[in-house]
Design an enzyme around this catalytic site. Sequence first.
Site, PDB file in Angstrom:
ATOM      1  CD  GLN A  20      85.788  -0.449   5.271  1.00  8.35           C
ATOM      2  OE1 GLN A  20      86.495  -0.512   6.257  1.00  8.35           O
ATOM      3  NE2 GLN A  20      85.017   0.589   5.029  1.00  8.35           N
ATOM      4  CG  ASP A  53      82.317 -10.145  -5.288  1.00 15.92           C
ATOM      5  OD1 ASP A  53      82.085 -10.155  -4.058  1.00 15.92           O
ATOM      6  OD2 ASP A  53      81.570 -10.685  -6.130  1.00 15.92           O
ATOM      7  NE  ARG A  78      92.882   0.359  13.304  1.00 11.18           N
ATOM      8  CZ  ARG A  78      91.566   0.544  13.194  1.00 11.18           C
ATOM      9  NH1 ARG A  78      91.087   1.631  12.616  1.00 11.18           N
ATOM     10  NH2 ARG A  78      90.714  -0.335  13.676  1.00 11.18           N
ATOM     11  CG  HIS A 123      87.866  -3.171  10.398  1.00 12.55           C
ATOM     12  ND1 HIS A 123      88.689  -2.116  10.688  1.00 12.55           N
ATOM     13  CD2 HIS A 123      86.698  -2.626   9.973  1.00 12.55           C
ATOM     14  CE1 HIS A 123      88.047  -0.971  10.461  1.00 12.55           C
ATOM     15  NE2 HIS A 123      86.835  -1.254  10.006  1.00 12.55           N
ATOM     16  CG  ASN A 167      87.220  -0.893  13.611  1.00 14.55           C
ATOM     17  OD1 ASN A 167      87.852   0.092  13.958  1.00 14.55           O
ATOM     18  ND2 ASN A 167      86.131  -0.812  12.852  1.00 14.55           N
ATOM     19  CD  GLU A 168      83.869   2.344  14.506  1.00 10.49           C
ATOM     20  OE1 GLU A 168      82.751   2.065  14.040  1.00 10.49           O
ATOM     21  OE2 GLU A 168      84.470   3.408  14.208  1.00 10.49           O
ATOM     22  CG  ASN A 309      87.911   4.104  15.096  1.00  8.42           C
ATOM     23  OD1 ASN A 309      89.132   4.140  15.264  1.00  8.42           O
ATOM     24  ND2 ASN A 309      87.303   3.124  14.437  1.00  8.42           N
ATOM     25  CE1 TYR A 311      85.747   8.506  10.124  1.00  5.62           C
ATOM     26  CE2 TYR A 311      85.387   7.072  12.013  1.00  5.62           C
ATOM     27  CZ  TYR A 311      85.952   7.301  10.769  1.00  5.62           C
ATOM     28  OH  TYR A 311      86.723   6.342  10.171  1.00  5.62           O
ATOM     29  CD  GLU A 378      88.296   3.560  11.542  1.00 11.04           C
ATOM     30  OE1 GLU A 378      87.207   4.121  11.325  1.00 11.04           O
ATOM     31  OE2 GLU A 378      88.434   2.328  11.556  1.00 11.04           O
TER      32      GLU A 378
END
Length: 478
Positions: A20, A53, A78, A123, A167-168, A309, A311, A378
């Site tokens: 990301q 990219d 993290r 991730h 992760n997740e 995590n 949200y 998160e």
Amino acid sequence: DSKLCFHSSFAFGVATASFQIEGAWNVSGKGESIWDRYTHEHPERVFDHKNADVADGSYYKVKEDVQLLSQLGVNFYRFSISWPRILPDGLSNNVNEDGIRYYKELIEELRKNKITPVATMYHWDLPQSLQELGGWTNPIIADYFVDYARVLLDNFGDTVKVWLTFNEPLTFCENGYGGDDAPGGRSSGFEDYMCGHNVLRAHGMVYRMFDQKYRKITKGVMGITNVFPWIEPATTSREDQKAADAARQFMFGWYANPIFSQQGDYPQVMRKAVDANSKRQGFPRSRLPYFTAEEVEMIRGSFDFMGLNHYTTYLAAPGSGKISTKPSYQDDINAIITQKDEWPKSNSTWLRVVPWGFRRCLNWIKNAYNNPKILITENGVSFEAGLHDTKRVNYIDAYLRALHAAIYKDGCHVLGYTYWSLMDNFEWMRGYSERFGLYQVDYESQNLTRTPRLSAKYFSNVAKTGCLPDDYTDYTYN
Ligand code: FCB
């Protein structure tokens, strides 16, 4: 005095993930990841038709990004390590030294600034070469993941003391192998369960290796990050409560039960439902794979802490009970999850602002899994671009108040809190359209300028003092 403070040992941090933010997708020996391939082949599937990219160009901005962290005054950072940057073909016989150098530089810069590194091994950016073998559906991937983890622990084990394997898994197995919302397999109603199964095996294997061979030398700890949206019964009726519990087991218990429960293995309701649905669809052998007794043993208890995590919150009511002829996890879970629309919205369709759900979620975990140590890996929210993000300040403040109550009123064992994210970044299928950052990234500018939002000021005050301000309205931006 109404000031709410966290204990001095409580840690505050922020998170990012390699794909990301890093960019530099094909330089310095990095191999292709499944997300590189996917975003290049299917730009139309990404909301703004963009790719990562370049992203935030963090590959070239180690010092600058660590300065952002240092200005926030956070205790830890993290980040995730890109598998294909370390092993371009996914295999440990070809280590990309430039990849090792990059993360060593980052870790060293963090050390100089007294920021603890917290590293996620996976991730979502799988080497494309391993996808060719079937990705997470092929049991052999667990062995390749162990090889990769060994390279990480050999190279970074002396400096990184806090590790997360995955992760997740729910998200990447479901979006990638249960649908087209991410790179992965075919949406067959089998492959998402196979993915989950192999991820759990891979996690257990790496934890056992860490425990036996690395713990003494590295003095580190290891966990896994799962996502748990709170699921509230739509009404107080027994039926709705049953549906809510089934939904929690299907979403969170799927990955948490095998690791964190006393008995290990998949949750009973899930086992029963998928076994029965499989039969009704003409498959005498369940679509949900079985662990061997040895695997149950290996996976059960494979944690030093739980990464969490959180949200949002959903509402659940019973489903139709009908099973379609086409097998799918979504169909299996249609015990029904309906989203209640009147809750305050963020900029992400899936994300509603429901702080009390956070407290309930933590209490549920405390009761279900014997009050494990939890690191919130998160929590965060997306809003439109702009520096004066009072809505984000509100979100963080409200969720931190709920967390404070969960810890100091309810006795939940939470070690620290991570805000997602340090800065705006490539939000997967939503491209750059959903912004979660404490720092705004200007994607039009030549050097991808990072600018602190009001929320950065708010959060840095919390991180530095350990206390929530009585009144955050004085956090005006200047
Ligand atoms: C989580 C992901 C993270 C980011 C946030 C918004 O599910 O782990 O990478 O996309 O959502």
